[in-house]
Design a protein around this motif. Structure first.
Motif, PDB file in Angstrom:
ATOM      1  N   ALA A  15       0.850  -1.081   0.026  1.00 37.83           N
ATOM      2  CA  ALA A  15       0.022   0.051  -0.090  1.00 37.83           C
ATOM      3  C   ALA A  15       0.795   1.290  -0.022  1.00 37.83           C
ATOM      4  O   ALA A  15       0.430   2.236  -0.448  1.00 37.83           O
ATOM      5  N   GLY A  19       6.972  -1.043  -0.534  1.00 38.92           N
ATOM      6  CA  GLY A  19       5.815  -1.942  -1.251  1.00 38.92           C
ATOM      7  C   GLY A  19       5.343  -0.957  -2.573  1.00 38.92           C
ATOM      8  O   GLY A  19       5.003  -1.585  -3.611  1.00 38.92           O
ATOM      9  N   LEU A  48      -0.171   1.740  10.596  1.00 43.09           N
ATOM     10  CA  LEU A  48       0.185   1.052   9.550  1.00 43.09           C
ATOM     11  C   LEU A  48      -0.663   1.448   8.207  1.00 43.09           C
ATOM     12  O   LEU A  48      -1.505   2.400   8.201  1.00 43.09           O
ATOM     13  N   ASP A  74      -3.680  -9.555   5.880  1.00 48.15           N
ATOM     14  CA  ASP A  74      -2.872  -9.365   7.084  1.00 48.15           C
ATOM     15  C   ASP A  74      -2.109 -10.600   6.856  1.00 48.15           C
ATOM     16  O   ASP A  74      -2.560 -11.840   7.112  1.00 48.15           O
ATOM     17  N   VAL A 104       6.920  -4.871  10.210  1.00 43.14           N
ATOM     18  CA  VAL A 104       6.743  -3.903  11.298  1.00 43.14           C
ATOM     19  C   VAL A 104       8.030  -3.679  11.842  1.00 43.14           C
ATOM     20  O   VAL A 104       8.962  -4.852  12.185  1.00 43.14           O
ATOM     21  N   THR A 198      18.349   2.331   6.509  1.00 44.27           N
ATOM     22  CA  THR A 198      17.011   2.913   6.645  1.00 44.27           C
ATOM     23  C   THR A 198      16.707   3.642   5.597  1.00 44.27           C
ATOM     24  O   THR A 198      17.476   4.257   4.581  1.00 44.27           O
ATOM     25  N   PRO A 202       7.080   5.870   5.714  1.00 37.73           N
ATOM     26  CA  PRO A 202       6.411   6.178   6.686  1.00 37.73           C
ATOM     27  C   PRO A 202       6.766   5.082   8.103  1.00 37.73           C
ATOM     28  O   PRO A 202       6.442   5.642   9.156  1.00 37.73           O
ATOM     29  N   MET A 203       7.542   4.307   8.098  1.00 34.03           N
ATOM     30  CA  MET A 203       8.095   3.542   9.046  1.00 34.03           C
ATOM     31  C   MET A 203       8.816   4.100   9.979  1.00 34.03           C
ATOM     32  O   MET A 203       8.837   4.287  10.926  1.00 34.03           O
TER      33      MET A 203
END
Ligand code: NAD
Length: 266
Positions: A15, A19, A48, A74, A104, A198, A202-203
């Motif tokens: 999304a 990815g 998420l 999921d 995550v 890194t 958005p993580m």
């Protein structure tokens, strides 16, 4: 004509972030793409990917002329992953490229890690990859063709304090991928791993949060031999493209995309 014309790719965590960049890069080369994301809520310090993110990315992919199928999934749910792979084949006709990218992160000293955090990380980053590969391999075996790429991390190449559960999962998927690579080596299927340093997604910088703390940027600049704080998702997509357009001779490999961090590994 693109290098992936007629291919079908399935991307978990598709999304947003890496990815999303992978979906666009594969579509630009002619692939049709399934993006699977929007998991059940987790107790993390950042949000998420959502169904809105999935739909927005699907629209961007379609604007490149590709077919894009967004699936709410999921990866912790093995039956749902199998159903999503079945849906891919019935809707798009095959499954040629699998990008096991959903993941995550959580930081903190090991003695402060709760059971809930441990399970969220292991169930997504390690068991989720297991679910995804297990569902995809029988399809690829029937086709006698498959290109699988698993997203690990530089955290899967070294120890890093306050990232122990994350790094345990990222070391784990390398062992998983290398072992499976050997199981399918005679069947036209390759299995490789990408280890980014890194990445600016958005993580690392949650949407709506302005800027990344200066201290973090300084620490990252110092840690990387090439003095940049991070790489962009598109940098990782170029590595992915290299692995999925290979003629079938690269398997069991780990590709670090790491601003020189590779040079420090033994
Ligand atoms: N950002 C970094 O610094 C960095 C560095 C190295 C490796 N990685 C890895 O790269 C991969 C992609 O991360 P990103 O940087 O794009 O971060 P991101 O948080 O922007 O994207 C990850 C996506 O995975 C999805 N996801 C999480 N758990 C899921 C689950 N159980 N089922 C389905 N989807 C789920 C999220 O909703 C999100 O959309 C992850 O595996 C991550 O661990 C990230």
């Amino acid at each position: 004509m693109g290098a992936l014309e007629g291919r079908v790719a399935f991307i978990t965590g598709g999304a947003r972030g890496q990815g999303r960049a992978h979906a666009l890069a594969l579509a630009a080369e002619g692939a049709n793409v399934v993006i699977a994301d929007a998991p059940r809520p987790m107790n993390l310090t950042y949000p998420l990917g959502t169904e809105d993110d999935l739909l927005a990315t699907a629209k961007e992919v379609e604007e490149l002329g590709a077919v894009c199928l967004p699936i709410t999934l999921d990866v912790r749910d093995g039956a749902a992953v199998s159903a999503a792979i079945d849906e891919t084949v019935s809707s798009l006709g095959s499954l040629d490229i699998l990008v096991a990218n959903a993941g995550v992160v959580s930081t903190g000293r090991l003695d402060e890690v709760t059971d809930e955090t441990w399970h969220q990380l292991v169930d997504t980053n390690l068991t989720g990859v297991f679910h995804t590969l297990r569902a995809a391999i029988p399809v690829m075996r029937r086709q006698r063709f498959g290109r699988i790429v698993v997203t690990s991390s530089m955290g899967g190449r070294m120890g890093i304090p306050e990232l122990a559960p994350y790094n345990a999962t990222k070391w784990g998927v390398i062992g998983l991928a290398k072992s499976v690579a050997l199981e399918v080596a005679k069947e036209g299927i390759t299995v490789n791993v990408i280890c980014p340093t890194t990445v600016h997604t958005p993580m690392v910088q949650p949407v709506g949060v302005d800027g990344v703390p200066d201290e973090f940027v300084r620490r990252m600049m110092k840690a990387n031999p090439i003095p940049q704080p991070w790489i962009e998702a598109e940098d990782v997509s170029r590595g992915l493209l290299y692995l999925v357009t290979d003629s079938g001779v690269i398997t069991g490999s780990v590709l670090e995309i790491a601003l020189g961090g590779s040079a420090r590994l033994h």
